[in-house]
Write an enzyme that holds these catalytic residues in place. Structure first.
Site, short mmCIF file in Angstrom:
data_model
loop_
_atom_site.label_atom_id
_atom_site.label_comp_id
_atom_site.label_asym_id
_atom_site.label_seq_id
_atom_site.Cartn_x
_atom_site.Cartn_y
_atom_site.Cartn_z
N GLU A 1 -17.86 18.62 3.00
CA GLU A 1 -17.01 19.37 2.10
C GLU A 1 -17.58 19.29 0.65
O GLU A 1 -17.57 19.83 -0.23
CB GLU A 1 -15.66 18.93 2.26
CG GLU A 1 -15.05 19.01 3.58
CD GLU A 1 -13.76 18.44 3.68
OE1 GLU A 1 -12.82 18.91 4.55
OE2 GLU A 1 -13.41 17.62 3.14
N GLY B 1 0.74 -1.04 -0.02
CA GLY B 1 -0.18 0.01 -0.03
C GLY B 1 0.87 1.30 -0.12
O GLY B 1 1.74 1.47 0.99
N ALA C 1 -6.31 10.62 7.53
CA ALA C 1 -4.69 10.87 7.13
C ALA C 1 -3.64 10.99 8.44
O ALA C 1 -2.79 10.38 8.13
CB ALA C 1 -4.74 11.97 6.03
#
Length: 466
Positions: free
Chosen positions: A182, A23, A335
């Site tokens: 968003e 990944g 994140a």
């Protein structure tokens, strides 16, 4: 029979330890960078040849940014680390006893494995909804969503029936977390600030953006004060915020929901999914092979040092890892968590080379941010709860700072500045091979919402916490 476990600093072959990272997201990339130029051999495997900055995917979907603005080739990012190689490959199986990975076109052995394969959109047992509800997890998703959004405006421009035109201008967003909020704010700005002068037969006042959230407030993980600010800002922008609304069915031309025990339907051609993420199927494969526990989202439950119980040679990070906080709740799949986990894993592997012991992983929460629109955002940083222009400036700076590569940082800064000053976007491209027919001609057979469909729509009401 399992191979005897080796100390972390010794390779089974006697050569440099081989660390394989699956990944190239935040966790995998930060692990690879942390092991760069160390006395180990690192192989990063990903089925894409680029790192994707997922927090800005919605801006690709709404034409604010181009795909290349938020992507960085993995080989270019890692080429200065001579002990790190990048392989384009898809891992389809793991044999933890033989310490091998099965690729679609080969195999790979390892001494230590870092599993950071990320996640995928979660439809909560209704995977068939994916045909009508476009998700936002990959770059391909963002491009598909962009096509869907701009084709809706093009179809509305050609629709002669007023009711059916409004159906094309009704956008339903499912999920009131940061992505949904968003996306709703960006879509409002796109329509009213960017596209208003581009069309001749549609009025942007007919735009109807419906944001559905199953909980009793938006941004449920944020302080209640900021949730109220976000909801109030979206409402001022014209978004219909519907909390406590549970989606029961999704069809190509309507969404069915339940709210306060009542059923209703929303006629639309455009459904956008922002409601959940589940772990990569690799996690479940590994759990089955090792009889390891997973949570409901398929994430592997790991030790405090991010290794699998009983397998100190396997680390799990990012969306694939279930890491409990001191309050008993798992860390969110965002994140900053993945970045810190990647840094920690690299540090722990380096410490193992020198026979040093590292403390358990501890997440430092640097805050949560969500942008709502032009000069509108909310930020929760430590004890501070900020909204409006200050939060928007903080959001903009942090997102540019964490982009991978100076070129991307500069490009995004220039694009944002240009869009802010001119209200003009360059990435409004429709590149599907054959989008026609946009509107079904009279007597056609493809399904479309009808005036009757629209008449039976019971407008969901807002169970606001404000």
């Amino acid at each position: 029979m399992p191979l005897p476990q080796q100390p972390p600093h010794v390779s089974a072959t006697g050569s440099l330890p081989h660390i394989v990272i699956v990944g190239g997201g935040f966790a995998g990339l930060y692990t690879a960078k942390g092991l760069g130029n160390q006395p180990v051999r690192v192989t990063l495997v990903d089925k894409r040849n680029f790192h994707l900055f997922q927090p800005l995917l919605y801006q690709v979907a709404t034409g604010n940014l181009s795909p290349a603005d938020i992507s960085a080739p993995l080989r270019a990012v890692l080429n200065r680390y001579k002990n790190v190689e990048t392989l384009l490959g898809e891992v389809v199986g793991i044999d933890p006893h033989a310490k091998t990975l099965t690729l679609r076109d080969g195999s790979l052995s390892y001494d230590q494995l870092v599993l950071a394969a990320g996640g995928q959109s979660h439809y909560f047992g209704n995977d068939h909804w994916a045909e009508a509800a476009t998700s936002l997890k990959t770059l391909e998703d963002a491009i598909e969503m962009r096509h869907k959004l701009f084709l809706a405006f093009e179809a509305a421009e050609r629709q002669t029936d007023a009711v059916l035109r409004k159906n094309w201008l009704r956008f339903v967003i499912i999920g009131g977390g940061p992505t949904g909020v968003e996306l709703a704010g960006s879509l409002v700005e796109l329509a009213h600030s960017i596209l208003r002068e581009d069309f001749r037969h549609i009025q942007m006042e007919d735009l109807d953006i419906v944001l559905l959230e199953g909980c009793d407030r938006l941004l449920a993980a944020y302080p209640e004060k900021l949730s109220r600010h976000a909801e109030e800002d979206l409402t001022r922008l014209g978004v219909r915020v519907c909390t406590g609304a549970r989606v029961t069915h999704i069809q190509p031309t309507r969404v069915s929901i339940e709210q306060d025990g009542s059923a209703s339907h929303i006629a639309t051609h455009t459904v956008l999914w922002a409601a959940g993420v589940k772990a990569s199927p690799l996690g479940q494969q590994l759990a089955s092979a090792l009889s390891t526990e997973t949570d409901r989202g398929g994430r592997l439950i790991v030790n405090p040092d991010l290794t699998l119980p009983g397998h100190p040679d396997i680390y799990v990070a990012g969306d694939l890892a279930h890491v409990k906080q001191p309050n008993g709740q798992p860390l969110p799949g965002v994140a900053p968590v993945a970045m810190q986990q990647g840094i920690y894993i690299a540090k722990r592997i380096r410490a193992g080379l020198n026979q040093q012991v590292t403390p358990p992983f501890s997440y430092v929460d640097k805050g949560s941010l969500a942008v709502i629109g032009r000069n509108r955002a909310v930020a929760h940083i430590g004890p501070l709860q900020v909204s409006g222009l200050p939060a928007w400036l903080i959001w903009s700076f942090i997102h540019i700072w964490y982009l991978i590569g100076f070129e991307n940082q500069l490009q995004v800064f220039i694009r944002w500045l240009w869009a802010y000053l001119t209200r003009h976007l360059d990435a409004r491209l429709i590149t599907v091979r054959d989008p026609f027919p946009l509107c079904q001609p009279p007597g056609g057979s493809s399904p479309q919402p009808t005036a009757a469909d629209d008449a039976e729509e019971a407008v969901p009401h807002n169970r606001s916490v404000a």
